[in-house]
Enzyme design. Structure first.
Site, PDB file in Angstrom:
ATOM      1  N   ARG A 179      17.505  39.597 -13.536  1.00 23.82           N
ATOM      2  CA  ARG A 179      18.703  40.168 -12.909  1.00 23.82           C
ATOM      3  C   ARG A 179      18.463  40.750 -11.515  1.00 23.82           C
ATOM      4  NH1 ARG A 179      20.779  44.042 -17.407  1.00 23.82           N
ATOM      5  NH2 ARG A 179      18.685  43.720 -18.205  1.00 23.82           N
TER       6      ARG A 179
ATOM      7  N   GLN B 170      -0.200  37.957 -20.148  1.00 23.83           N
ATOM      8  CA  GLN B 170       0.632  37.513 -21.267  1.00 23.83           C
ATOM      9  C   GLN B 170       1.367  36.246 -20.814  1.00 23.83           C
ATOM     10  OE1 GLN B 170       4.185  39.708 -22.057  1.00 23.83           O
ATOM     11  NE2 GLN B 170       4.371  39.004 -24.162  1.00 23.83           N
TER      12      GLN B 170
ATOM     13  N   GLY C  99       7.927  38.624 -25.969  1.00 21.11           N
ATOM     14  CA  GLY C  99       8.468  39.902 -26.436  1.00 21.11           C
ATOM     15  C   GLY C  99       7.496  41.055 -26.255  1.00 21.11           C
TER      16      GLY C  99
ATOM     17  N   ASN D  77       4.534  66.280  35.651  1.00 20.11           N
ATOM     18  CA  ASN D  77       5.923  65.825  35.564  1.00 20.11           C
ATOM     19  C   ASN D  77       5.945  64.334  35.864  1.00 20.11           C
ATOM     20  OD1 ASN D  77       8.717  65.395  35.883  1.00 20.11           O
ATOM     21  ND2 ASN D  77       8.959  67.592  36.252  1.00 20.11           N
TER      22      ASN D  77
ATOM     23  N   SER E 280       9.915  58.877  40.585  1.00 18.70           N
ATOM     24  CA  SER E 280      10.642  57.914  39.757  1.00 18.70           C
ATOM     25  C   SER E 280      10.184  56.492  40.031  1.00 18.70           C
ATOM     26  CB  SER E 280      12.135  58.017  40.057  1.00 18.70           C
ATOM     27  OG  SER E 280      12.586  59.294  39.667  1.00 18.70           O
TER      28      SER E 280
ATOM     29  N   ARG F 105       4.127  51.825  48.805  1.00 19.99           N
ATOM     30  CA  ARG F 105       5.253  50.881  48.832  1.00 19.99           C
ATOM     31  C   ARG F 105       5.556  50.596  50.288  1.00 19.99           C
ATOM     32  NH1 ARG F 105       9.062  55.005  50.148  1.00 19.99           N
ATOM     33  NH2 ARG F 105       9.006  56.737  48.666  1.00 19.99           N
TER      34      ARG F 105
HETATM   35  C1  UD1 Z   1      13.091  47.508 -25.124  1.00 18.15           C
HETATM   36  C2  UD1 Z   1      13.061  47.932 -26.583  1.00 18.15           C
HETATM   37  C3  UD1 Z   1      14.344  48.690 -26.913  1.00 18.15           C
HETATM   38  C4  UD1 Z   1      14.498  49.875 -25.966  1.00 18.15           C
HETATM   39  C5  UD1 Z   1      14.429  49.417 -24.512  1.00 18.15           C
HETATM   40  C6  UD1 Z   1      14.394  50.602 -23.609  1.00 18.15           C
HETATM   41  C7  UD1 Z   1      11.795  46.220 -27.727  1.00 18.15           C
HETATM   42  C8  UD1 Z   1      11.861  45.057 -28.637  1.00 18.15           C
HETATM   43  N1  UD1 Z   1      12.936  46.785 -27.429  1.00 18.15           N
HETATM   44  O1  UD1 Z   1      14.145  46.581 -24.992  1.00 18.15           O
HETATM   45  O2  UD1 Z   1      14.284  49.156 -28.228  1.00 18.15           O
HETATM   46  O3  UD1 Z   1      15.733  50.535 -26.219  1.00 18.15           O
HETATM   47  O4  UD1 Z   1      13.243  48.640 -24.279  1.00 18.15           O
HETATM   48  O5  UD1 Z   1      14.436  50.214 -22.258  1.00 18.15           O
HETATM   49  O6  UD1 Z   1      10.716  46.630 -27.358  1.00 18.15           O
HETATM   50  N2  UD1 Z   1       7.760  42.867 -21.383  1.00 18.15           N
HETATM   51  C9  UD1 Z   1       6.566  42.202 -21.343  1.00 18.15           C
HETATM   52  N3  UD1 Z   1       6.453  41.042 -22.036  1.00 18.15           N
HETATM   53  C10 UD1 Z   1       7.462  40.529 -22.773  1.00 18.15           C
HETATM   54  C11 UD1 Z   1       8.689  41.221 -22.813  1.00 18.15           C
HETATM   55  C12 UD1 Z   1       8.809  42.396 -22.102  1.00 18.15           C
HETATM   56  O7  UD1 Z   1       5.616  42.633 -20.693  1.00 18.15           O
HETATM   57  O8  UD1 Z   1       7.269  39.480 -23.383  1.00 18.15           O
HETATM   58  C13 UD1 Z   1       7.869  44.125 -20.637  1.00 18.15           C
HETATM   59  C14 UD1 Z   1       8.925  44.082 -19.553  1.00 18.15           C
HETATM   60  O9  UD1 Z   1       8.353  43.689 -18.310  1.00 18.15           O
HETATM   61  C15 UD1 Z   1       9.405  45.524 -19.508  1.00 18.15           C
HETATM   62  C16 UD1 Z   1       9.209  46.015 -20.939  1.00 18.15           C
HETATM   63  O10 UD1 Z   1       8.296  45.131 -21.536  1.00 18.15           O
HETATM   64  O11 UD1 Z   1       8.606  46.318 -18.655  1.00 18.15           O
HETATM   65  C17 UD1 Z   1      10.509  46.069 -21.752  1.00 18.15           C
HETATM   66  O12 UD1 Z   1      11.016  44.771 -21.882  1.00 18.15           O
HETATM   67  P1  UD1 Z   1      12.560  44.460 -21.920  1.00 18.15           P
HETATM   68  O13 UD1 Z   1      12.745  43.019 -22.093  1.00 18.15           O
HETATM   69  O14 UD1 Z   1      13.223  45.108 -20.746  1.00 18.15           O
HETATM   70  O15 UD1 Z   1      12.973  45.210 -23.287  1.00 18.15           O
HETATM   71  P2  UD1 Z   1      14.411  45.626 -23.709  1.00 18.15           P
HETATM   72  O16 UD1 Z   1      15.143  44.443 -24.206  1.00 18.15           O
HETATM   73  O17 UD1 Z   1      15.050  46.418 -22.639  1.00 18.15           O
END
Ligand code: UD1
Ligand code: CA
Length: 467
Positions: A16, A81, A86, A386, A414, A449
């Site tokens: 986003r 990763q 997730g 100056n 100047s 000059r």
């Molecule tokens: C997560 C939480 C949610 C919480 C929210 C708060 C989980 C499953 N859910 O959701 O409960 O309310 O944060 O903001 O944890 N990231 C990785 N690798 C991945 C996915 C994410 O490094 O595969 C990192 C992202 O860069 C970010 C953080 O983890 O810094 C959170 O990920 P994001 O996808 O924003 O989680 P939410 O869906 O917001």
């Protein structure tokens, strides 16, 4: 005390933001989001800091490596990763490098304003035994994981997309921060599955495993919402920037600095102020800036990497950037409006720099003045000199930078050009419009000059008469 190992999750894409820059490298208060998180982790004296990278990993790791080295700190450990399946999957990648005997404090790379005290309290709640979750009540909890309780006891975190209708009414949400005994975390991570609405490995599923294993789960509420707000879009970044600036402005106001309007004030670095400092609207400070007692900053000034001594006035629309070399402004000096001070400008007490005057890598001694439309580069200027309107030092011959020395009590008329290397000796006067390329004698008038001549009976050309 159990050692704390910090895990920062920063592999996510940040779709986003609609940007080519990795999300966690977007800046808040002049520093990347993740740098705020790293500084907070540093304040906790963590044993190790492990950063999970994925999207933009080379850039993120490159930035963090360079910034740790510049600050003389240990470079964090990096774990990649790939692909990103997730938050649970992200933390699974850390297992091989995470010691078993500590507390894992899990942070989000895109939630920059959490305070060390809040995290310290979370670590204490964990105490090496419990699973401690940082939570907050939200008026609109849409999108967040809900804290599901039975009585007072926390039973689970249910992600918004997986939540039932009654669960969606819960306003207590998980903020993305937890502190957990590492050995237990590892056992629970091994049990995660991706059997959910998003087909992701959710870190939040470990809460159910903790409950099943009879491990106590404690929810610790965050004090301020802004501490746990994440950045997912340019709008959220801009909103958090204002919140951050307001936090800084408030601290300065409380310490006695008079800000004309805290909503029109930005510090993108550090600003240290003495007593009775007044700052008008729309000023931006960056790098390290120090203002002495009774300093006044006019409206619309941009000031970076500078030390401004007590009693100095910086008039509106002045631009100061000291970069590496820095800029110093002496006591009681008057600068601007519309002045430009560049790296290595060292101005003594009572110096006056007026409108459209540029000073670079030059030293001006007490009481020297350059009030209008002038350039001083690579110059050494004595006391009470100056320097006239429109005069410049020609300091660059196309290959080398050369120095100009203007000794004390000199008056430069100047529109003069001082062709460096050259010395204008003590007490001398340079006639207006002179091009000076040889050293001058003390106390004398130097004019370089063409002499003025008037030609009598000269006839101006005329247009031929029309036929
Ligand atoms: C997560 C939480 C949610 C919480 C929210 C708060 C989980 C499953 N859910 O959701 O409960 O309310 O944060 O903001 O944890 N990231 C990785 N690798 C991945 C996915 C994410 O490094 O595969 C990192 C992202 O860069 C970010 C953080 O983890 O810094 C959170 O990920 P994001 O996808 O924003 O989680 P939410 O869906 O917001
Ligand atoms: Ca998020």
């Amino acid at each position: 005390m159990t050692a704390v190992d910090v895990v920062v999750m920063a592999a996510g894409k940040g779709t986003r933001m609609k940007s080519r820059t990795a999300k966690v490298l977007h800046r808040l208060g002049g520093r990347p989001l993740i740098q705020h998180v790293m500084d907070t982790a540093h304040a906790l004296h963590a044993r190790r800091t492990i950063v999970v990278t994925g999207h933009g990993a080379d850039d993120v790791e490159g930035w963090l490596r360079a910034s740790a080295q510049a600050a003389g700190q240990t470079v964090p450990d990096f774990v990649r990763q790939e692909p990103q399946l997730g938050t649970g999957h992200a933390v699974q990648q850390v297992v091989p490098v995470l010691p078993d005997d500590g507390i894992a404090l899990i942070l989000n790379g895109d939630v920059p304003l959490v305070r060390p005290e809040t995290l310290q309290a979370l670590v204490e709640k964990c105490g090496g035994q419990r699973l401690a979750l940082l939570t907050i009540e939200m008026p609109d909890p849409t999108g967040y994981g809900r804290i599901v309780r039975s009585g007072d006891a926390v039973q689970a975190i249910v992600e918004h997309k997986d939540a039932s209708h009654p669960q969606r009414a819960i306003r207590e949400v998980y903020t993305g921060f937890m502190a957990v005994p590492s050995a237990k975390l590892k056992q629970w991570l091994a049990r995660l599955s991706n059997d959910n609405a998003q087909k992701e490995y959710y870190l939040t599923d470990i809460v159910q495993f903790a409950v099943a294993d009879g491990c106590e789960v404690v929810a610790s509420p965050a004090q301020e919402a802004v501490e746990v707000e994440g950045v997912n879009s340019p709008l959220q970044l801009a909103q958090l920037e204002r919140a951050f600036q307001m936090r800084q402005a408030r601290a300065l106001l409380e310490s006695g600095v008079r800000l004309a309007d805290p909503a029109r004030f930005d510090v993108r670095g550090t600003l240290t102020c003495g007593r009775d400092v007044a700052i008008d609207v729309n000023c931006v400070f960056f790098g390290d800036v120090v203002l002495g007692d009774d300093v006044h900053i006019g409206a619309n000034c941009v000031i970076g990497n500078a030390r401004i001594a007590s009693g100095a006035w910086i008039h509106p629309f002045t631009h100061i950037d000291g970069e590496q070399a820095g800029v110093t402004v002496g006591e009681g000096a008057l600068i601007g409006p519309f002045a430009r001070l560049r790296p290595g400008a060292q101005l003594g007490p009572e110096v006056h720099i007026g409108n459209f005057v540029e000073v670079k890598n030059s030293t001006l001694a007490r009481g020297a003045k350059a009030n209008h439309l002038a350039y001083l580069g690579d110059a050494e200027v004595g006391e009470r000199v100056n320097y006239g309107a429109g005069s410049i030092t020609a300091n660059y011959d196309g290959a080398n930078k050369n120095r100009t020395v203007i000794e004390s009590d000199v008056h430069v008329g100047s529109n003069c050009v001082l062709v460096a290397p050259v010395t204008v000796a003590r007490g001398g006067t340079i006639g207006a419009g002179s091009v000076v390329n040889r050293n001058t004698e003390p106390e004398m008038l130097t004019v370089a000059r063409a002499r003025q001549v008037s030609i009598a009976n000269w006839v101006r050309p005329k247009k031929p008469a029309k036929k």
